[in-house]
Design an enzyme around this catalytic site. Structure first.
Site, PDB file in Angstrom:
ATOM      1  NE  ARG A   1      -4.348  -1.496   1.769  1.00 22.47           N
ATOM      2  CZ  ARG A   1      -5.377  -1.640   2.592  1.00 22.47           C
ATOM      3  NH1 ARG A   1      -5.206  -1.474   4.168  1.00 22.47           N
ATOM      4  NH2 ARG A   1      -6.464  -2.195   2.254  1.00 22.47           N
TER       5      ARG A   1
ATOM      6  N   GLY B   1     -12.652  -4.198   1.129  1.00 20.09           N
ATOM      7  CA  GLY B   1     -14.003  -3.673   1.361  1.00 20.09           C
ATOM      8  C   GLY B   1     -14.198  -2.789   0.218  1.00 20.09           C
TER       9      GLY B   1
ATOM     10  CE  LYS C   1     -20.745 -16.055   8.337  1.00 19.59           C
ATOM     11  NZ  LYS C   1     -21.108 -15.430   9.390  1.00 19.59           N
TER      12      LYS C   1
ATOM     13  N   GLY D   1      -7.968  -7.498  -0.123  1.00 22.88           N
ATOM     14  CA  GLY D   1      -8.051  -8.221   0.963  1.00 22.88           C
ATOM     15  C   GLY D   1      -7.408  -9.483   1.100  1.00 22.88           C
TER      16      GLY D   1
HETATM   17  P1  AMP Z   1     -14.323 -13.401   2.827  1.00 22.68           P
HETATM   18  O1  AMP Z   1     -14.128 -12.388   4.100  1.00 22.68           O
HETATM   19  O2  AMP Z   1     -15.951 -13.665   2.990  1.00 22.68           O
HETATM   20  O3  AMP Z   1     -13.829 -13.032   1.743  1.00 22.68           O
HETATM   21  O4  AMP Z   1     -13.762 -14.754   3.355  1.00 22.68           O
HETATM   22  C1  AMP Z   1     -12.510 -15.166   3.471  1.00 22.68           C
HETATM   23  C2  AMP Z   1     -12.466 -16.076   4.419  1.00 22.68           C
HETATM   24  O5  AMP Z   1     -13.312 -17.490   3.918  1.00 22.68           O
HETATM   25  C3  AMP Z   1     -10.997 -16.829   4.502  1.00 22.68           C
HETATM   26  O6  AMP Z   1     -10.652 -16.425   5.920  1.00 22.68           O
HETATM   27  C4  AMP Z   1     -11.430 -18.175   4.450  1.00 22.68           C
HETATM   28  O7  AMP Z   1     -10.603 -19.022   5.627  1.00 22.68           O
HETATM   29  C5  AMP Z   1     -12.643 -18.566   4.371  1.00 22.68           C
HETATM   30  N1  AMP Z   1     -13.093 -19.680   3.893  1.00 22.68           N
HETATM   31  C6  AMP Z   1     -12.885 -19.775   2.483  1.00 22.68           C
HETATM   32  N2  AMP Z   1     -13.389 -21.219   2.276  1.00 22.68           N
HETATM   33  C7  AMP Z   1     -13.839 -21.640   3.407  1.00 22.68           C
HETATM   34  C8  AMP Z   1     -14.685 -22.836   3.624  1.00 22.68           C
HETATM   35  N3  AMP Z   1     -14.937 -23.859   2.718  1.00 22.68           N
HETATM   36  N4  AMP Z   1     -15.199 -23.002   5.000  1.00 22.68           N
HETATM   37  C9  AMP Z   1     -15.020 -21.823   5.965  1.00 22.68           C
HETATM   38  N5  AMP Z   1     -14.434 -20.689   5.557  1.00 22.68           N
HETATM   39  C10 AMP Z   1     -13.854 -20.751   4.429  1.00 22.68           C
END
Ligand code: AMP
Length: 397
Positions: free
Chosen positions: A37, A377, A201, A354
């Protein structure tokens, strides 16, 4: 979308305030572990120095609670910037207190002053007009080069920009590049255009999925969010991450994809683990055979092959979100294989900030991608079709 550009501002020999995003990760000893950054803002800073400006730099780092806290001092960032720029950088003891005010007033052409962590001021995150005014009083021009924080209506990002007329404010080169990459890609992608979306999620990415659907030719869904889709299709997903309340939304996304003739790909196999631990017993299984009580923590090899096969003819790839729990080595292989494929492809490759940027860097492929965003974000909000508050102030209407 076009932004007022730093290139067009008559800043020669003037005092310029630059909001940067130097919120860099640090280890437990206070060492900066990734200075991308800071490096990304150098073009803007050098441009101003070459024009003999006096520079006042503001950034936040970490999450202090609105008062001075040694732990969040910008000292390590000041030192790194000094090294990268090969130029002295003064650090004020405060943000708009007596020390910063005095140093800003006395600042000479060609000198650089960094204010202390802007979040030492409570007003920053409250978009406080008084703080914005105090900051604005320090300089004649305002430049926003802090893409990573431009989705926040904060005093140094939004309220302050409002105080300058369009002849005295502009986007820095990094902010401009980020917006151009995302806007150009979303408005006029070279086709076929694919989005790879992963992460934990559905709830976090639903708006982005909806906004992307009418724009892409192919959509690949991986990571934890895939299980809500698989469950909605009647698969038994064991103990995998799921959002039951979003199964209908997942079905709606799949219906819409069908209607728009977007090819939507879901995992066909996973790395299943008995526990959410780095050394759990694992099994490679198809998504139809996840044992009850086990959870899918990464996409499996058949999915990697299928995704690769379907990505071969693609000309533009936008990637946001890991394919598995990449932080644990055992579940990082799917993301790593996809990263290698994306990096090797001849397509234009754009990586959201991220976690996805982090995983690409861990593997050492950051130089191979066309563009990696500096804001997680903020880039997600662009994918959702939002206009960021910090950017809105700088759009040419
Ligand atoms: P996000 O912040 O929604 O982009 O999610 C990123 C996070 O998703 C990372 O910390 C990963 O460890 C988690 N992640 C990816 N795949 C899975 C999975 N199959 N089960 C649980 N967590 C996951």
């Amino acid at each position: 979308m076009e932004l007022y550009s730093l290139k067009d501002l008559p800043i020669a020999g003037k005092k310029v305030f630059i909001r940067c995003d130097f919120n860099v990760p640090m280890d437990e000893f206070g060492n900066i572990t990734d200075d991308r950054r800071i490096r990304s803002a150098l073009a803007t800073l050098k441009f101003c120095l070459d024009q003999d400006c006096a520079l006042i730099i503001a950034t936040h780092a970490g999450r202090p609670t609105g008062e001075f806290d040694e732990k969040y001092s910008l000292k390590p960032i000041q030192l790194r910037l000094q090294k990268l720029l090969k130029h002295d950088v003064m650090l004020a003891k405060d943000v708009v207190g007596p020390d910063a005010q005095a140093k800003a007033a006395a600042l000479q052409k060609g000198e650089i002053l960094m204010l202390e962590n802007i979040r030492f001021e409570k007003g920053e995150t409250k978009n406080d007009p008084k703080l914005a005014q105090a900051l604005a009083n320090m300089a004649e021009f305002y430049v926003n080069d802090a893409f990573g924080v431009s989705h926040r209506a904060h005093a140094s990002v939004e309220a302050m920009a409002e105080l300058f007329d369009t002849k005295h404010k502009a986007a820095g080169f990094l902010l401009q590049k980020e917006i151009e990459f995302f806007a150009k890609t979303l408005e006029k992608p070279v086709r076929p255009f694919a989005a790879i979306v992963g992460g934990s999620k559905v709830s976090g990415k639903l708006e982005a999925l909806k906004h992307l659907l009418p724009k892409v030719d192919k959509l690949f869904i991986g990571g934890g969010m895939a299980f809500t889709f698989l469950k909605a299709l009647g698969e038994d997903i064991g103990k995998s991450l799921v959002e039951d309340d979003l199964m209908n939304e997942a079905l709606a996304v799949m219906e819409e994809a069908k209607r728009l003739k977007v090819k939507l790909y879901l995992p066909v196999d996973v790395v299943a683990a008995q526990e959410f631990t780095p050394d759990s017993v694992i099994k490679l299984v198809t998504t139809k055979e996840i044992p009850s009580g086990w959870m899918g923590l990464d996409i499996g090899p058949a999915t990697v092959r299928m995704f690769r096969e379907a990505l071969v003819d693609v000309q533009t790839i936008l990637w946001n979100g890991p394919m598995g729990v990449y932080e644990m080595e055992r579940y990082a292989r799917g993301s790593s294989k996809i990263a290698h494929f994306v990096a090797d492809s001849y397509a234009t490759t754009i990586v959201g900030g991220g976690d996805t940027a982090d995983l690409v860097q861990r593997i050492g492929l950051d130089e191979e991608m066309t563009f990696i965003s500096t804001g997680g974000g903020a880039s997600l909000e662009l994918l959702e079709g939002k206009i960021l508050p910090g950017v809105q102030q700088l759009v040419i209407v």
